[in-house]
Design an enzyme around this catalytic site. Sequence first.
Site, short mmCIF file in Angstrom:
data_model
loop_
_atom_site.label_atom_id
_atom_site.label_comp_id
_atom_site.label_asym_id
_atom_site.label_seq_id
_atom_site.Cartn_x
_atom_site.Cartn_y
_atom_site.Cartn_z
CG ASP A 164 -2.27 0.62 0.95
OD1 ASP A 164 -2.29 1.85 0.86
OD2 ASP A 164 -3.29 -0.10 0.83
CG HIS A 198 -5.22 3.93 1.09
ND1 HIS A 198 -4.88 2.62 0.88
CD2 HIS A 198 -6.54 4.02 0.77
CE1 HIS A 198 -5.93 1.94 0.44
NE2 HIS A 198 -6.95 2.77 0.36
CB SER A 416 -9.44 0.75 0.13
OG SER A 416 -8.75 0.88 -1.06
N PRO A 454 -31.81 -8.29 1.69
CG PRO A 454 -31.82 -5.95 1.50
CD PRO A 454 -31.09 -7.09 2.17
#
Length: 596
Positions: A164, A198, A416, A454
Site C-alpha cells: 500500500d 491510506h 479498500s 433484501p
Amino acid sequence: MNTEKRTHLRTWGPTCNSAAWGTCVPAVLAAYLMVSTGSLALAQTSTISPDLVGLPDGTRVDVIVQYYEPPTNSDDDAAAAVGLNRGKALRLARGHHFNMSPAQAKQLARLNSNIKYISPDRPVESTAAADSSATLDYYPLTVNAQIGWGLGLDGTGIGVAVIDSGIIDIPDLHSNTGYRVVYNQDFTGGGSGDAYGHGSHVAGIVGGGGKNSTGSKYFYTFKGIAPNVNLINLRVLNQSGQGSDSMVIAAIDQAINLKAQYNIRVINLSLGRPVYESYTLDPLCQAVERAWKAGIVVVVAAGNQGRNNSANTSGYGTINAPANDHYVITVGALKTMGTSNRADDLVASYSSKGPTLYDHLVKPDLVAPGNRIISLYKAGIALATQYPGNEIPFSLYQTGGGSTASSTYYRLSGTSMAAPMVSGTAALMLQQNPALTPDQVKARLMKSAYKVFPPYSTASDPTTGVSYTSQYDIFTVGAGYLDVQAALSNTDLAPATAGSALSPQVAVNANGSVYLVNSASVIWGDSIVWGDSIVWGTSVISGTNISGQSIIWGSSACWGANTTQGYSVIWGDSIVWGTSNTTGGEATTIAINGEN
C-alpha cells in the site's frame, strides 16, 4: 478512440470514478480518489496489449514484457537488437520491465518467439476518503470479530503483508513486546513511511490494537480484526496514492521471499486498476497467482465502480485487476448503517460488481464493511490535509471528549476498507489452524458467510441526492457477508491443492439465463458440502437447468441484456468502457462523504 489511455491501480475508497474505465498511460498505482475519462474498445488478439498498440509509435512507455520461459541471454540479445538496454527483472511476472516505444514493442514481439505478452506498466491507486458526519462504524461487532478474540485469537504469530502507501509508527500498532510492523521496504523511492495515509488506515483495520482508545476514559475502542498480528510494510503508493504494476509485482515478489522469515500468510491489496486483458495475460494477476501458489492468501479490493453506467451495464462488469483473478479473494463493500446489528446492513452502491470482463468469473467472492470506516492516521498526512472533515472528534469515543479532532483516528470509505477485514479474519483462521492452505481459507470464508439480504436496496449520494438501486445478486454480494465467528467455527476442508477453490465462471444461454459453469477441478457444486446453493445461498441461486447447472437469480437486464452495447461489454470478448456518468467533482465528493 482516444490514443492515450490512463490506468490507475487504486486503493479502493468510496469513489465512482471513470479512471477505472478510462484513458490509459504507463501505469501508476494510485488512490481511488483520482478521476480520468476516455474510452477503449479493442478486442484482445495480439501479443501486444490493446492499450499499448493504441499509442503513437514514437511514444516512450514503461512496459512489462512477459515470457513463456524464464528470460535468458538470448532474450536480452533480442531486446538489444531493437535498441533496448537490459531490462529490470520481474521474477513473478516471468519477465522484464523496459522503457520503449510501441514501435520497438512490435519489433521485439516479431523478433522473439519467447514473448508471451507486452503491456504498459499500468498505474494503480488506493481508494478511500473521509466523512464529516462522524458516527461509530461498529464493524468488529457486525462481523463477529469479538467472538474470535474471546477464543484467544488475535493474529499472534501471523504475518500480513500490507502492499500500500506505507505505514506510520502509531501506538495502536505496538504491543507490550514492541512495534508489530516487523519489516519495512519502499518501492517508490520516497521512504517506507506513509505520507499519503491510506496504508496506515488499512493496517489499522487488519491489526490495530486500540491502545489510543483503551482505558477508563474511553467508552469505545477502535481495534482491528487481528489486533496482535505482525505487519509487513511494503510501500508501492507515493504521497499522492499512486504507483505502478511493476512496483506491486516487486512487492509481491518480496513478500514471497520473506514468507518463511516473517511467517507471511496473507497479502492485502487495497488497490487496483482497470482490466485490459484476461487474467491469464495480465502481469499483476500472474503475480498474485504465484503468491497464492506459494502458500499466501491474497485478498484484493473489488473496486469502486458499482455506479458506473457508462457502457449501459448498471455497474456490472466493473471488477478491477488484480481482483479479477480466479485464485484471489475479492472483497466488495457494505455499509454498517451506524449500528452494531448486521441485520440492517446494506451493500454500498459504489462497490464494483461482476462478472469479470473477458473471463466472466463470479466476483466479488464476499463482502465486508467498507463505508465510513474509522481507523488509524496521523496529523499532517496528505489525506488528512486534503480532507480535514474526515477527522473524527474525541467525543465519538471518549467520555467528556470535545469536538477537537482526534490525532489518531480518521474515517475513510471504499472496498479498500473492506478487504483488510477479510485479511484480518484470514490471520485469525491461520492462527487457529496454521495448516490451512489459501484455498481452504477462501472456501471456508465463502461457505460461512452470512447470506441474508433484501432483494434490493436504494442508497442516496449525500451531496447530489441522486439515488442508486442495488440488486443483491451473486455479482453484487458474492457468497455473502463476512462472518468471523462462523469462519472460525467451520471445520469443512476443501482440498489442500492450489486451485481447488477458484472463483467459478458463468455463461449465458440462448434464453438469456446466466448459469454457473461446472468444473471438475474445483469443489463448487460437486457435493452436498460444497453445493452451489450452500456456498452462495438460495437467494442468489434460483434453481437448475436441465443439465443440472445452477441458474443465477436476478434481472438479466442488469447484466447487460437490456442493450446491445451492454450485452457486448459483459458477455463479449472485447473491452468497451466509455466516459463515466460520474464527473470528477462528483467522484471526489463520493470519496469524501461515503454513502448514506
